[in-house]
Design an enzyme around this catalytic site. Structure first.
Site, mmCIF file in Angstrom:
data_model
loop_
_atom_site.group_PDB
_atom_site.id
_atom_site.type_symbol
_atom_site.label_atom_id
_atom_site.label_comp_id
_atom_site.label_asym_id
_atom_site.label_seq_id
_atom_site.Cartn_x
_atom_site.Cartn_y
_atom_site.Cartn_z
ATOM 1 N N LEU B 49 0.869 -1.394 -0.067
ATOM 2 C CA LEU B 49 0.030 0.120 -0.049
ATOM 3 C C LEU B 49 0.856 1.107 -0.024
ATOM 4 O O LEU B 49 1.750 1.315 0.770
ATOM 5 C CB LEU B 49 -0.966 0.088 1.085
ATOM 6 N N GLY B 94 0.980 -4.977 1.554
ATOM 7 C CA GLY B 94 0.092 -5.318 0.345
ATOM 8 C C GLY B 94 0.390 -6.164 -1.011
ATOM 9 O O GLY B 94 -0.492 -6.908 -1.420
ATOM 10 N N ASN B 118 4.535 -7.018 7.018
ATOM 11 C CA ASN B 118 5.312 -6.613 7.859
ATOM 12 C C ASN B 118 4.648 -5.068 8.504
ATOM 13 O O ASN B 118 5.269 -4.460 8.846
ATOM 14 C CB ASN B 118 6.474 -6.213 7.198
ATOM 15 N N GLU B 119 3.176 -4.862 8.260
ATOM 16 C CA GLU B 119 2.727 -4.074 9.048
ATOM 17 C C GLU B 119 3.054 -3.613 10.350
ATOM 18 O O GLU B 119 3.310 -2.269 10.577
ATOM 19 C CB GLU B 119 1.084 -4.179 8.942
#
Lengths: 243, 243, 243
Positions: B49, B94, B118-119
């Site tokens: 994202l 994303g 890996n947010e």
């Protein structure tokens, strides 16, 4: 950030209560972000639930004991902290459950130590939330076979099925746990906590919703004459082994 | 039957919208039965994202962006076509999600490429449907540990945990994808499509049912001052890395 | 404690009915605690559902046949006994389903034998409870890919993904099954049975709740002209292979 479970041969009503209160205190202590769960007595991580609490006692006692077991699980599985299990000895039944509630499991690499939910071997049954916890970690095939057989896994077999995450030499269990903890604590707390809670909440909610039914179920099962007899036989066998 | 995602450094609102519209067109085109998802820019499959869409914008913008992310997932995970991911570069967040939505994942066999959700490393949280998608592919233990740690897996590690299905040399990714596609297309379409939809529908329905709540949740989270600050820190770090 | 499925080339309406009645009798016979499921015809464990029962018959016949397939699954997957599959030959579709319903699967270690739910290859679709059974054993990623492709796994590949639990030389399948059975029967029956039922009941309840809808669904699907044609093509291919 470390906690040591005193002799931990068995999870008695008293020890479970102390454990839950201790965990709750750490939970609200903002200085404590992580916990290493281990035993001071090397050959055994935890012997599991104290069988004497389930033998020859009143229904009220059984209910109080089971509520304490539930409480321990709710607090441990639902903890916001990073909890690493440093499994430095054998870990049957309730001891295995505690390890399964942690975020990561390190075990001493020795075939003499084993781990598993062996309830059926004693003629008793792991309740659905023990089963849910194990399924969460190793999936449903392994869980079904393990629980039916009451299987104990020596450390290498436990690693292979994912029941533990890592094996290290016995004298490296604590230091490895500290290294792993540092890695987990490097992640921003709020993001990690929301993630953990999102994943575990549905599993926790299942017990919360049927907590009283689960207690009633345990009390009526454990009060059966046949179950009492089979626990006495098991304890007698343990006593003879020790001599 | 192939689609190339232009520069794909990041999934912007514009790119996501184009992607969903393009996918919808192919979906209703009876001549198109399969799709290979890949990148024209080798070192990166998709950077995930676009962080600039989540920084310093209005609540309306955040809502529109999140709706576009949901739409992409609904279309891609719910596609009737055979979709093969040809992962020819790194694939964080994303980008990893897009690969996980495919039917089969082929990755370039190079430890310099990695893939993962890996947010948490950015201080943000993968929503429940990212989590559901990953759990569908690698099970709940690996998902929980991966998401908490925000772990990126180099290609060989990704294969080991099942995050990708096959590793091939970098210059064989596209040709292997074509071979695999031919195998999948040899199955009668109607039987394969009913099967795929039967398996994925319950996962898709969960988001459909709480789509607005999920948007509100994202907007209120991303609008927090602390989250905005942590994204700015992350972007600053990226900028310095590039110089 | 053993049962042999006569020629078992295919699960006809008659054989399925006999099987369910036989299983029910053993279930209420307290002397029978376990069952080894095997075939007297070596090259094939079970060829799966009898295709002739699904071709050119009336809607009533299809409904009766499907009800019998459901009944077999409900009885086998829901059995209180220990059931070990001694897979001494190939095991496609319904044959694979029967093996998946057992508590433990031993397969002849030969690459010429394979096992899998290959329905899509015939242009038909494994229903949700076939899918649930397979997911229970091998998880959702492998199930989704297997079912979409209609994949058959040679014995070594089947072991690798957990579709079977153990491979032994062909002439050791029966003796190994007996040894494994002895281990399972050493566990107290009541504890093992409660455990098995706790785990499988939610999966069984899903079919029980939508049994009639599932029958209607099967009848309308199998009655389609295109499906009938594709089954005839498949049977013609089989016939030519045999000559």
């Amino acid at each position: 950030m470390k906690m040591k479970n005193p002799p931990v041969n068995s999870l008695s009503l008293e020890l479970l209560t102390e454990f839950s209160i201790g965990l709750e205190k750490l939970e609200i202590d903002r200085g404590c972000r992580g916990l290493i769960l281990t035993s001071v007595r090397d050959p055994i991580f935890s012997a599991g639930l104290d069988i004497t609490e389930m033998c020859g006692k009143s229904a009220e006692h059984y209910a109080a004991f089971w509520r304490a077991v539930q409480e321990m699980w709710l607090k441990l599985f639902g903890s916001n902290m990073v909890i690493i299990a440093a499994v430095n000895g054998s870990s049957p039944a309730g001891g295995c459950l505690m390890a399964l509630c942690c975020d990561y499991r390190i075990m001493a690499d020795s075939p003499k130590y084993s781990i598993g939910l062996n309830e059926t071997q004693l003629g008793i049954v792991a309740p659905f939330w023990f089963k849910d916890t194990m399924t969460h970690i190793v999936g449903s095939r392994v869980t079904e076979q393990s629980l039916q057989l009451g299987q104990m896994y020596p450390a290498p077999a436990a690693l292979k099925i994912g029941l533990v995450d890592q094996l290290v030499p016995e004298d490296k269990v604590q230091s490895t746990a500290a290294t792993v903890m540092a890695q987990w604590l490097s992640v921003p707390d709020h993001a990690r906590q929301i993630t953990k809670s999102m994943i575990r909440k549905p599993i926790i909610d299942r017990l919360v919703k049927q907590r009283e039914a689960d207690i009633n179920n345990f009390v009526s099962f454990i009060s059966k004459e046949s179950i009492q007899k089979s626990l006495l036989v098991y304890m007698e066998r343990l006593r003879q082994k020790k001599q």
